[in-house]
Motif scaffolding. Structure first.
Motif, PDB file in Angstrom:
ATOM      1  N   HIS A  42      32.071  36.069   7.990  1.00  0.00           N
ATOM      2  CA  HIS A  42      31.206  37.132   8.486  1.00  0.00           C
ATOM      3  C   HIS A  42      31.049  38.203   7.410  1.00  0.00           C
ATOM      4  O   HIS A  42      31.657  38.123   6.339  1.00  0.00           O
ATOM      5  N   ASP A  82      24.757  31.593   9.342  1.00  0.00           N
ATOM      6  CA  ASP A  82      24.539  32.341  10.584  1.00  0.00           C
ATOM      7  C   ASP A  82      25.763  33.160  10.984  1.00  0.00           C
ATOM      8  O   ASP A  82      25.632  34.184  11.652  1.00  0.00           O
ATOM      9  N   GLN A  85      25.649  36.733  10.261  1.00  0.00           N
ATOM     10  CA  GLN A  85      24.538  37.364  10.994  1.00  0.00           C
ATOM     11  C   GLN A  85      23.197  37.160  10.299  1.00  0.00           C
ATOM     12  O   GLN A  85      22.301  37.994  10.386  1.00  0.00           O
ATOM     13  N   MET A  88      20.265  37.685  12.365  1.00  0.00           N
ATOM     14  CA  MET A  88      20.689  38.590  13.438  1.00  0.00           C
ATOM     15  C   MET A  88      21.208  39.894  12.829  1.00  0.00           C
ATOM     16  O   MET A  88      22.211  40.440  13.274  1.00  0.00           O
ATOM     17  N   TYR A 318      26.128  34.558  20.219  1.00  0.00           N
ATOM     18  CA  TYR A 318      26.921  35.777  20.128  1.00  0.00           C
ATOM     19  C   TYR A 318      28.373  35.515  19.724  1.00  0.00           C
ATOM     20  O   TYR A 318      29.225  36.400  19.837  1.00  0.00           O
ATOM     21  N   LYS A 320      29.596  35.475  16.920  1.00  0.00           N
ATOM     22  CA  LYS A 320      30.029  36.318  15.797  1.00  0.00           C
ATOM     23  C   LYS A 320      30.902  37.481  16.272  1.00  0.00           C
ATOM     24  O   LYS A 320      31.772  37.967  15.542  1.00  0.00           O
ATOM     25  N   THR A 321      30.685  37.927  17.509  1.00  0.00           N
ATOM     26  CA  THR A 321      31.462  39.056  18.033  1.00  0.00           C
ATOM     27  C   THR A 321      32.943  38.705  18.110  1.00  0.00           C
ATOM     28  O   THR A 321      33.804  39.492  17.702  1.00  0.00           O
ATOM     29  N   MET A 342      26.308  44.564  17.081  1.00  0.00           N
ATOM     30  CA  MET A 342      26.468  43.304  17.787  1.00  0.00           C
ATOM     31  C   MET A 342      27.816  43.170  18.491  1.00  0.00           C
ATOM     32  O   MET A 342      28.008  42.259  19.291  1.00  0.00           O
TER      33      MET A 342
END
Length: 384
Positions: A42, A82, A85, A88, A318, A320-321, A342
């Motif tokens: 990330h 991805d 992000q 996103m 979602y 990634k959260t 996010m």
């Protein structure tokens, strides 16, 4: 003890366990030999800069430090995918900088990077030639930086293409221009609803046929294909159809342990967002496979699967959260903030279950520090 919410509105005092103990012979920064493996990292937001947006800037120091963490456990870096992000919040200008900095830091260590078409305005429709040109621009930039391009699924392509032949056309143009090798990427609609019908087919079988047609254009330039469709049986079937020398990199964050272990007919390599929060364990498990020690591989990696399935639970985009939440809890950054805010896309109940499953998988490296950080986050949700 950490306070965690429970169903019905109550709170439990949860006692964290101990980190997984890894045999010292399975640790180190040398990449595993039996499988190629990349973790998708990330980006760390910088909430103290970015003008009025406040959280749209990137903390480059912490972001690059996390790549060093992955390399230190023998995992390759799959940059600007991805998980970072991409699509996103991370724009192509930021992705360019990220790819350049990470490639410079790699110093010969394994790195691939996502090539997309996100320099094209999403509000417009684009011709197939314009989409191909956008892909080629990004692939060439990545190659110039010294990384291997991953030709990512394109929203522009999904919006414009009307048949498998359109995909063969565009990807053929790209493969003709790249030096090679490259990876292709089949990202299922669970990860991005705008990619429905990718490869020109609404069914996985037709999509697989189109993908294989693309590979046949230049198999010598294709190192492999990252498959992120969350269907282990279809991935295994597709693996058996690949030309010699073309790998399947599993992107199945639900079934990776079985797919990487493999069977008598072969095994998948790995390019996973799931390995982001469990690099220490994943690196050790893959080294166990180098020694044909399947029992140690299973004992290390199988307990992580329930955690990954929770992180990647629908709505999957979602996930990634949960990744960033665990990075904060494990001490890799000073806050639980994300680009474009996010971090608000998952509930406190979801985060609480991630804590329980991460604890059972043994991914917390420093229990006391993890507990302090979990208590801090829970307090912001009124759980104390």
């Amino acid at each position: 003890m950490v306070p965690l919410p429970i169903a019905g509105g109550g709170t439990e005092q949860y006692e964290l366990g101990t980190p997984v103990t890894v045999d010292p012979s399975l640790t180190g920064s040398e990449p595993p030999k039996s499988r190629a493996c990349f973790a998708a990292p990330h980006v760390v937001a910088d909430p103290r800069s970015g003008g009025d947006t406040g959280i749209d800037a990137v903390d480059w120091e912490r972001t690059l430090a996390f790549r060093e963490h992955l390399w230190s456990h023998g995992l390759g870096v799959a940059e600007a995918m991805d998980t970072a992000q991409r699509g996103m919040g991370l724009t192509w200008p930021h992705a360019k900088q990220l790819i350049s900095l990470s490639a410079d830091a790699a110093q010969g260590r394994p790195i691939v990077a996502g090539a997309a078409t996100d320099q094209l305005p999403e509000t417009d429709r684009h011709s197939l030639n314009a989409i191909a040109a956008a892909y080629i621009e990004q692939c060439q930039y990545i190659e110039e930086c010294g990384a291997v391009p991953v030709v990512m699924a394109s929203r522009a392509m999904a919006a414009t293409a009307s048949s498998p032949a359109d995909y063969v056309n565009v990807y053929g143009q790209v493969l003709a221009e790249v030096s090679g090798p490259v990876l292709l990427h089949w990202l299922g609609e669970a990860f991005d609803t705008q990619l429905s019908g990718y490869w020109g087919s609404t069914g996985h079988d037709g999509a697989a046929d189109a993908l294989l047609e693309v590979i046949a254009l230049a198999p010598d330039k294709i190192d492999g294909v990252k498959i992120s469709i969350l269907d282990a049986d279809r991935e295994t079937a597709l693996r058996s159809r690949m030309p010699a020398g073309v790998r399947v990199y599993t992107g199945d964050d639900y079934n990776y342990a079985d797919l990487i272990r493999g069977d008598t007919h072969g095994a998948s390599d790995a390019l996973l967002g799931a390995f982001n929060p469990m690099a220490r364990i994943a690196g050790a498990a893959l080294r166990a496979l180098d020694d044909d020690d399947v029992a140690s591989y299973d004992s290390l990696l199988l307990p992580t699967v329930p955690l990954s399935r929770k992180i990647f639970a629908a709505p999957t985009q979602y996930y990634k959260t949960g990744i960033v939440f665990l990075a904060y809890v494990n001490g890799h950054q000073d806050h639980f903030r994300m680009i474009r805010g996010m971090e608000t896309t998952r509930s406190v109940m979801h985060l609480a279950e991630i804590v329980r499953l991460a604890d059972r998988a043994g991914v917390f490296d420093d229990i006391e520090e993890a507990a302090r950080r979990i208590r801090s986050i829970m307090a912001t949700y009124g759980v104390a």
